[in-house]
Scaffold this active site. Sequence first.
Site, short mmCIF file in Angstrom:
data_model
loop_
_atom_site.label_atom_id
_atom_site.label_comp_id
_atom_site.label_asym_id
_atom_site.label_seq_id
_atom_site.Cartn_x
_atom_site.Cartn_y
_atom_site.Cartn_z
N GLU A 94 0.92 -1.17 -0.01
CA GLU A 94 -0.04 0.12 0.11
C GLU A 94 0.81 1.20 0.03
O GLU A 94 1.38 1.74 1.26
CB GLU A 94 -0.90 0.11 1.25
CG GLU A 94 -1.88 1.13 1.28
CD GLU A 94 -1.77 2.06 2.50
OE1 GLU A 94 -1.42 3.11 2.13
OE2 GLU A 94 -2.13 1.81 3.74
N CYS B 161 -1.48 8.73 3.89
CA CYS B 161 -1.31 8.01 2.57
C CYS B 161 -2.60 8.37 1.79
O CYS B 161 -2.66 8.20 0.29
CB CYS B 161 -1.07 6.54 2.66
SG CYS B 161 -2.48 5.60 3.48
#
Length: 700
Positions: free
Chosen positions: A275, A314
């Site tokens: 990720e 993120c």
Amino acid sequence: MINEGQFNLSSPFRGTGGLAGGKLQSYVTGHWISGEGDGQLLFDAVTGEPIASASTKGLDFDSVLAYGRSVGNPALRKLSFHERGRMLKALALHLMAKKEKFYQVSYHTGATKADSWIDIEGGIGNLFSNASLRRKFPDLPYCTDGEPIGLSKGGTFMGHHIMVPKEGVAIHINAYNFPVWGMLEKCAVNWLAGMPAVVKPATITSYLAEVVVKEIIASGILPEGALQLVCGSAGDLLDHVTGQDVITFTGSKSTGLILKGHKRIMEESVPFNMEADSLNCIVLGEDAIPGKPEWDIFIKEVRKEITVKAGQKCTAIRRIFVPEHLLEDACVALSKSLAQTIIGNPLNESVRMGALAGKGQRDEVKEHIQKLLAASQIAYGSLDSVEVIDADPQKGAFLSPILLLNETPFSTESVHEVECFGPVSTIMPYKNLDEAILLAKKGKGSLCCTMVTANDQLATQFVVGAATHHGRILVLNEECAKESTGHGSPLPMLVHGGPGRAGGGEEMGGVRGVKHYMQRVAIQGSPTSITAITRSYQPKAKTTEEEKHPFRKYFEELEIGDSLLTHKRTVTEADIVNFANISWDHFYAHTDHTSLQGTPFEKPVAHGYFILSAAAGLFVDARKGPVLLNYGLEECRFMKPVYAGSTIGVRLTVKEKLPQDTKDESDIPKGIVKWLVEITDETGEYVALATILTMVKRKV
């Protein structure tokens, strides 16, 4: 070695549950261990003072993984999904009771109370959510996947898929921005799946992960070996992985690619979920003009995503796309909104944005901003100065929110490639929706995207057009804004990840996420064998018939395959007419002889729900007993018309059993039993198949 004298003992965090200074410990092979040597110094993001050090020198990582596989894995594998789920719930309740301790330590990372809420209570929330997910699984250590598959004409040979926990360890290499959430959102899933974890948090904020893990271990809720923590360098950890392990990585794409290409990982075909930080975007719809509710929602969402966690998410918005005729208005409105952000010491309740996690991160953000300034300009903020309260901007890792303006997004590649992992975003114009879709996709794969519009036609066009390049898309408008969790909030029941630059992985996602930690196996055999393996009755498997009616049995007494073959009943015209009058269902196929031409029916057909009701009348035991109530109907299919004169019979078979937790001392101990209802006519052919659920008492 670093001694206590090197730390400022008058720090405002001391005496309030904060850090005590000294060297962090790793929890491995059942022990808290300090690494050898001085280790890496860790600093308070607000004051710049050293607060701890971390070292893993001397740790035997081969033994760490072996311990997880030999001790933690068997302990978790033998538990059922329901037992693991209850374990997660107990752990969530325990950590929630200790949360204030975690908040005090979290201030060291530069996070405000609101920032820490996302990290701490958001992480604990993942435990709660996955605990509830146990109800989607059987009360077994393994589960089926998908539907059974018939492989023969006579029905004596079939196939299915089962999923069993892998026999390795889940290795989580996490980013520095969410040391609690990043750990718990991953561990909750692998624990529910039946795998232990080795957590390697980013070193600069690992002190917060250590505090949380100390509470987890002290609680005694997890089996030994279910969790190990590495504070410091990962050393040669990846040199010892096997094909039964699973690795997850959260962080920069460049680091992720290096790890993913590790020789051992490729040789052993180790599952690797990445990720990566991505250039997520928000698109303002052409209908969302100033004065409309969606305009204000857009401004608020962008400001929040720039300032929450000082932009260190993120999922944060890095690219802002607006209709070109609204570019100036949007710049002005966003600048005014950002100017209201109070920056400084997160202990001050008026502060809305704290510091970055460290000066190194701030320097990196500034370096990346300089690259973007080659083709963009600063619309708001400053690289060189920032006003803060209750803090020294030179000692702490503070940075002003930065809004960049780029008017040529199609001819500038850097704005779609360079990510500033801080309070930075770039606003850009588009001419029409097709351009907005192309610009969104120029990020080459993103974790998430938001479309702000009240026009569902625009939303549909955008979502379908941009979906190939995004892991999640939020359509935000006045109708959902009040309850929306927002652009940057991954949710446990939805997948979190994205294609391309975002890493190509998936995390969480409810049942889907759990199965990442399990091995899917195709099984073949007779229905009886498959029933025994899956603990779910398969049609045409052998059944067990006893004189005692199954409705007279308690939950514990019922066995998969227990069956009852009922007496038969002949359906009459009066049944059909009476049911139509009682239900008020006068659909022509049941009541009108003159309207059947061109239909599948020869004459008026019995109502499907009458057939189901008549079946219940055949199989129900009327006396008071362990069966408390009808809990619902899960599946039902009517397969053949039933006319007046047809004779139906029923076979009732225990298909599956699911325990239920008692809510309090007054609650009746019970479970849910799924029954396969097979209704046949005088020819022996199925006229209906259904799965009904009943609530059944336990003996104790």
